[in-house]
Design a protein around this motif. Structure first.
Motif, PDB file in Angstrom:
ATOM      1  N   TYR A 111       0.842  -1.210   0.000  1.00 39.30           N
ATOM      2  CA  TYR A 111       0.000   0.000   0.000  1.00 39.30           C
ATOM      3  C   TYR A 111       0.875   1.257   0.000  1.00 39.30           C
ATOM      4  O   TYR A 111       0.643   2.201  -0.773  1.00 39.30           O
ATOM      5  N   VAL A 112       1.875   1.272   0.864  1.00 34.35           N
ATOM      6  CA  VAL A 112       2.780   2.426   0.957  1.00 34.35           C
ATOM      7  C   VAL A 112       3.525   2.620  -0.367  1.00 34.35           C
ATOM      8  O   VAL A 112       3.671   3.751  -0.854  1.00 34.35           O
ATOM      9  N   THR A 113       3.976   1.516  -0.952  1.00 40.56           N
ATOM     10  CA  THR A 113       4.712   1.588  -2.224  1.00 40.56           C
ATOM     11  C   THR A 113       3.836   2.161  -3.326  1.00 40.56           C
ATOM     12  O   THR A 113       4.273   3.005  -4.121  1.00 40.56           O
ATOM     13  N   GLU A 114       2.589   1.712  -3.369  1.00 39.71           N
ATOM     14  CA  GLU A 114       1.664   2.202  -4.402  1.00 39.71           C
ATOM     15  C   GLU A 114       1.320   3.672  -4.180  1.00 39.71           C
ATOM     16  O   GLU A 114       1.252   4.456  -5.125  1.00 39.71           O
ATOM     17  N   LYS A 115       1.119   4.052  -2.911  1.00 40.75           N
ATOM     18  CA  LYS A 115       0.705   5.426  -2.616  1.00 40.75           C
ATOM     19  C   LYS A 115       1.808   6.443  -2.910  1.00 40.75           C
ATOM     20  O   LYS A 115       1.558   7.502  -3.488  1.00 40.75           O
ATOM     21  N   SER A 118       6.918   3.502  -6.317  1.00 42.00           N
ATOM     22  CA  SER A 118       7.978   2.512  -6.105  1.00 42.00           C
ATOM     23  C   SER A 118       9.363   3.140  -6.153  1.00 42.00           C
ATOM     24  O   SER A 118      10.320   2.584  -5.604  1.00 42.00           O
ATOM     25  N   ASP A 119       9.492   4.307  -6.807  1.00 45.77           N
ATOM     26  CA  ASP A 119      10.806   4.972  -6.848  1.00 45.77           C
ATOM     27  C   ASP A 119      11.065   5.809  -5.598  1.00 45.77           C
ATOM     28  O   ASP A 119      12.136   6.382  -5.434  1.00 45.77           O
ATOM     29  N   PRO A 215      12.691  11.030  -5.597  1.00 50.34           N
ATOM     30  CA  PRO A 215      13.135   9.669  -5.929  1.00 50.34           C
ATOM     31  C   PRO A 215      14.360   9.236  -5.117  1.00 50.34           C
ATOM     32  O   PRO A 215      15.287  10.027  -4.894  1.00 50.34           O
ATOM     33  N   LEU A 216      14.356   7.998  -4.695  1.00 52.50           N
ATOM     34  CA  LEU A 216      15.414   7.475  -3.832  1.00 52.50           C
ATOM     35  C   LEU A 216      16.793   7.612  -4.454  1.00 52.50           C
ATOM     36  O   LEU A 216      17.786   7.823  -3.750  1.00 52.50           O
ATOM     37  N   VAL A 230      14.721  -5.489  -4.440  1.00 47.33           N
ATOM     38  CA  VAL A 230      15.475  -4.230  -4.449  1.00 47.33           C
ATOM     39  C   VAL A 230      15.473  -3.643  -3.046  1.00 47.33           C
ATOM     40  O   VAL A 230      14.419  -3.513  -2.414  1.00 47.33           O
ATOM     41  N   THR A 231      16.661  -3.317  -2.538  1.00 47.89           N
ATOM     42  CA  THR A 231      16.787  -2.664  -1.234  1.00 47.89           C
ATOM     43  C   THR A 231      17.744  -1.495  -1.385  1.00 47.89           C
ATOM     44  O   THR A 231      18.367  -1.302  -2.428  1.00 47.89           O
TER      45      THR A 231
END
Length: 838
Positions: A111-115, A118-119, A215-216, A230-231
């Motif tokens: 949920y967090v990734t989608e909200k 993913s970047d 973006p990370l 991916v980490t």
């Protein structure tokens, strides 16, 4: 005020002022967004029926977190401090750890990734390093030193977190002696020292997730693992240093157990359709009675032998007692005698004195003992005029014991105390007392949060034992050893375990007519697709009437012959009224008949001949007249299908002899490392091994009525008794307990078959009565003597009294007893002791 409307009784002004102060600090430190992100994903979880824990760590001290629903513990009644969580005088990142149901934690991360994209979201890397014990074992393998020798050296390194090899050598004379007298061991340890602390491997952090505003890749490099996960390439500490905020999404199986139990209660109990564990009273006498008995198998954080002993000694009567208990059960308080001191003060056995009157309000709840970090903060605040933020810095300095900082803080404390009318001598004494206890001080916020989960599981076990044990079993449905232990515990609680039934069982363990029904998912080699086909057919078309009706209705591509065989062996078709041997005999006929039915339906030939192929007219009525398998064969097939026996046990006829001669395998973990013990049972598995010298030895799994234990049989003994190990006769094995990192084993010293033991040999074994470590009162001694005299026999008796630092073994020379089941029950129930026949 809107946030506070649902908070219970209390001075509204206290809550309002605390809330305003917290909000002011949160805004000034720039962490409002952090709180909102945590609130958002917790709300997502709760609105999607994903269980969330009541809190964890210092965040439970925040009233803002409580009013937002991030935590479920009101910090005001329990004296939990916000400054232990966020302190404007000590700038650090906020850290709200959140426990989620183990099965659905990944949904919240998704949920967090989608909200946020993913970047912008990734899990955090963690690096496994070579710790002291691990380095010794790794180097030992490379140097080709025999495992037994390396294991001996590794075990001399005390099992203390973050201990170094140098610290281990200084604290263990035997290790130092080995290094000085054995050149191979010296080389082993020297090489291990050079490798100690080096990175060994990379993996994904169990809980850490980082979320960034941009973006990370603008902040850190990423790492792709062997499974394409991916980490971050930076670990948790490095991420904080570059200014990114991590969030901990932890999976906690206990939350899954609680959630399952709640659903079972709501489904079964009349008037309990809205039952929620969050609404139960924290003052329930039945729950505290259970906790005080030490019957805490399956209770969160409270089921270890040491914790059970502490519970019996302490006998908690309130939630505050439970908070203290969680804080006390740690190496520091236990090893220093702090736990015993606390209990004696609580029972009024030693007087409670306060250096100054102001300390009483702070330390009354812990009977004069400085148990919590929050108490150190309050003492500095009230006695020396420190702000709560400054007091937290003092608490941190005491914990780290840095001499320069300690001296600085001591001067500030004495100066502040003197300004409040406390003499310099008293102030110095109080500071030294704080410094001593600060090393053992525990975060009360964390203790309160975990005490809440412990209380909730204890409440469920005491009020809804059926639903609680069924939920425990379901949560371990893939772990046969734990299922066997939980079934054993259920039986001891008087709960019946019903075998799997194709018309009654579901995937999970369920409650049925005051018993627990075995779950179909626990049957080996029966996949989810097969179970879905079975349960869907049963729910849509009603119960199955026969093996033929069953084969006709389910999808035989999913419920294949292998599945059918294992269901028969497990006894799942017993309700059809046919023998298991008959069902196995007609299996091919049933599947062929069912296939022909389905082909006719597929070709539209059912309108005229439908009744011809009905289950009533099937070959069911022509089951072959063959005898049922013998009892041993039935039990062997059950063990094959379920991993355990359910309708009986091959050792049942030996129960009395085993109880009088041996220690149950379920109790081995309660005994001390290297203690000699005698166990009995049958060999359920044997692995033949070859030593480096080419000699044969074996690793056995010895199973008794309560569980199993691994037995190591070394070459000399294996050569002598290999024939006994290969037959089905029950064995009596005496050996030494070996508590290794990978589990508890017994190193065999003597092996006998039960049938060869003479009555004289049986009666030569001694009975050891182990009593709780809170000592014996005169009434207890009188009661013990009475119990011993009530069970006369031929076994000599020894009384073992344990303390944290030593054990005393007392021989009772003039009394011999019979260690029957009734005797064991009397000792356990009336004196809270344990009985071992050795």
């Amino acid at each position: 005020d809107g946030c506070l409307k649902d908070i219970g009784p209390g001075d509204p002004d206290i809550y309002r002022n605390r809330l305003e102060n917290e909000l002011k600090i949160i805004r000034s430190m720039g962490f409002a967004g952090y709180f909102l992100i945590v609130w958002d994903f917790i709300q997502y979880a709760k609105s999607n029926n994903i269980p969330v824990g009541p809190g964890r760590g210092s965040a439970a001290g925040s009233l803002v977190a409580f009013t937002l629903g991030i935590t479920e513990i009101d910090p005001i009644p329990y004296g939990l401090l916000f400054e232990r969580f966020l302190n404007p005088a000590r700038i650090s990142m906020p850290d709200i750890d959140v426990d989620f149901c183990m099965d659905h934690r990944d949904r919240v991360i998704d949920y967090v990734t989608e909200k946020y994209g993913s970047d912008h979201v990734t899990q955090i890397i963690t690096f496994g390093t070579m710790a002291a014990r691990g380095a010794i074992r790794d180097v030992g393998r490379v140097l080709d030193i025999p495992y037994a020798e390396v294991d001996k050296v590794a075990k001399l390194v005390h099992n203390v977190p973050h201990i170094t090899l140098e610290e281990a050598i200084q604290s263990e004379p035997k290790l130092k002696e080995l290094i000085e007298t054995d050149t191979r061991i010296k080389e082993l340890v020297d090489i291990a020292k050079s490798l100690e602390g080096l990175t060994r491997h990379a993996s994904t952090h169990a809980a850490g997730v980082v979320i960034s505003q941009s973006p990370l890749t603008e902040h850190l490099p990423l790492y792709k693992g062997q499974g394409d996960e991916v980490t971050s390439q930076y670990d948790m500490k490095a991420i904080e240093k570059i200014g990114l905020v991590k969030f901990d999404f932890l999976g906690l199986k206990t939350l899954t157990v609680i959630d399952m139990a709640e659903r079972l209660i709501r489904a079964r109990q009349e008037g309990q359709h809205d039952f929620s564990i969050k609404n139960v009273s924290l003052e329930d006498p039945k729950t505290y009675e259970l906790l005080s008995s030490g019957n805490t198998f399956g209770i969160f954080q409270l089921e270890s032998p040491g914790m059970k002993e502490l519970l019996i000694k302490m006998r908690p009567k309130s939630f505050e007692d439970l908070i203290a208990l969680v804080a006390l059960y740690r190496p520091g308080p236990l090893g220093s005698g702090m736990a015993d001191d606390y209990i004696k003060r609580r029972k009024g056995l030693i007087p409670i004195r306060y250096e100054v009157p102001q300390l009483e309000n702070i330390l009354r709840e812990t009977h004069g003992v400085i148990l919590y970090q929050e108490q150190v903060i309050e003492i500095a605040n009230i006695l020396a005029g420190f702000s709560l933020g400054e007091a937290d810095i003092l608490r941190l300095a005491m914990g780290k014991k840095k001499p320069d900082e300690m001296e600085k803080q001591k001067n500030l404390f004495i100066h502040g105390a003197k300004s409040k009318g406390i003499s310099e001598k008293k102030a110095e004494k109080i500071f030294d007392l704080m410094a001593y206890f600060a090393g053992y001080g525990f975060n009360k916020s964390h203790s309160a949060a975990y005490a809440m989960i412990a209380y909730r599981t204890a409440y469920l076990k005491s009020h809804y034992p059926l639903e609680f044990m069924a939920s425990l079993l379901t949560c371990e449905i893939d772990n046969t050893d734990k299922i066997a232990r939980y079934i054993g515990e259920s039986k001891e609680m008087g709960i019946g375990i019903l075998p799997p039934d194709i018309n009654r069982s579901y995937k999970e363990f369920t409650v049925e007519s005051g018993n627990i029904r075995f779950g179909l998912s626990a049957i080996k080699n029966v996949g989810t697709a097969a179970l879905d086909s079975i349960i869907t057919s049963r729910e849509n078309e009603g119960e199955f009437m026969s093996i033929f009706d069953f084969c006709k209705r389910v999808d035989l591509r999913k419920v294949n012959r292998k599945v059918l065989e294992v269901l028969i062996k497990a006894g799942a078709f017993d309700s059809f009224g046919a023998r298991r041997s008959q069902l196995m005999q007609v299996l091919d006929i049933a599947t062929e008949w069912a296939d022909s039915c389905k082909k006719e339906i597929a070709h539209g030939q059912v309108s005229i001949f439908e009744s011809v192929k009905s289950s009533e007219d099937s070959p069911y009525h022509n089951l072959p007249e063959i005898p049922e398998w013998n009892k041993n064969q039935i039990l062997a097939f059950e063990k094959e299908a379920l991993g355990l026996y359910i309708t009986g046990h091959p050792l049942a006829s030996y129960e009395t002899e085993l109880n009088s001669l041996t220690v149950s395998t379920s109790r081995i973990s309660d005994l001390a490392d290297r203690q000699e013990v005698t166990v009995g049972g049958t060999v359920s598995r044997m692995r033949r091994l070859t030593t480096r010298k080419g000699e044969r030895m074996a690793s056995l799994t010895l199973e008794d009525l309560q569980g199993n234990v691994e037995i190591l049989v070394f070459p000399d003994l294996f050569k002598k008794y290999s024939e006994d190990l290969s037959n089905d006769s029950p064995l009596i094995i005496t050996g030494e307990i070996d508590k290794a990192e990978n589990g508890v084993k017994i190193k065999a010293k003597k092996i006998e078959t039960l049938s060869r033991l003479s009555k004289r040999e049986k009666n030569n074994r001694r009975v050891e009565v182990r009593l709780p470590s809170n000592g014996l009162k005169e009434d207890d001694l009188t009661l013990l003597k009475g119990i011993l005299l009530d069970f006369p026999g031929d076994h000599p008796v020894f009384i073992r009294i344990q303390t944290n630092n030593k054990e005393s073994l007392i021989a009772v020379g003039n009394i011999k007893i019979d260690p029957s089941d009734s005797f064991i029950t009397e000792i356990e129930k009336r004196l809270k002791g344990k009985v071992f026949v050795i």
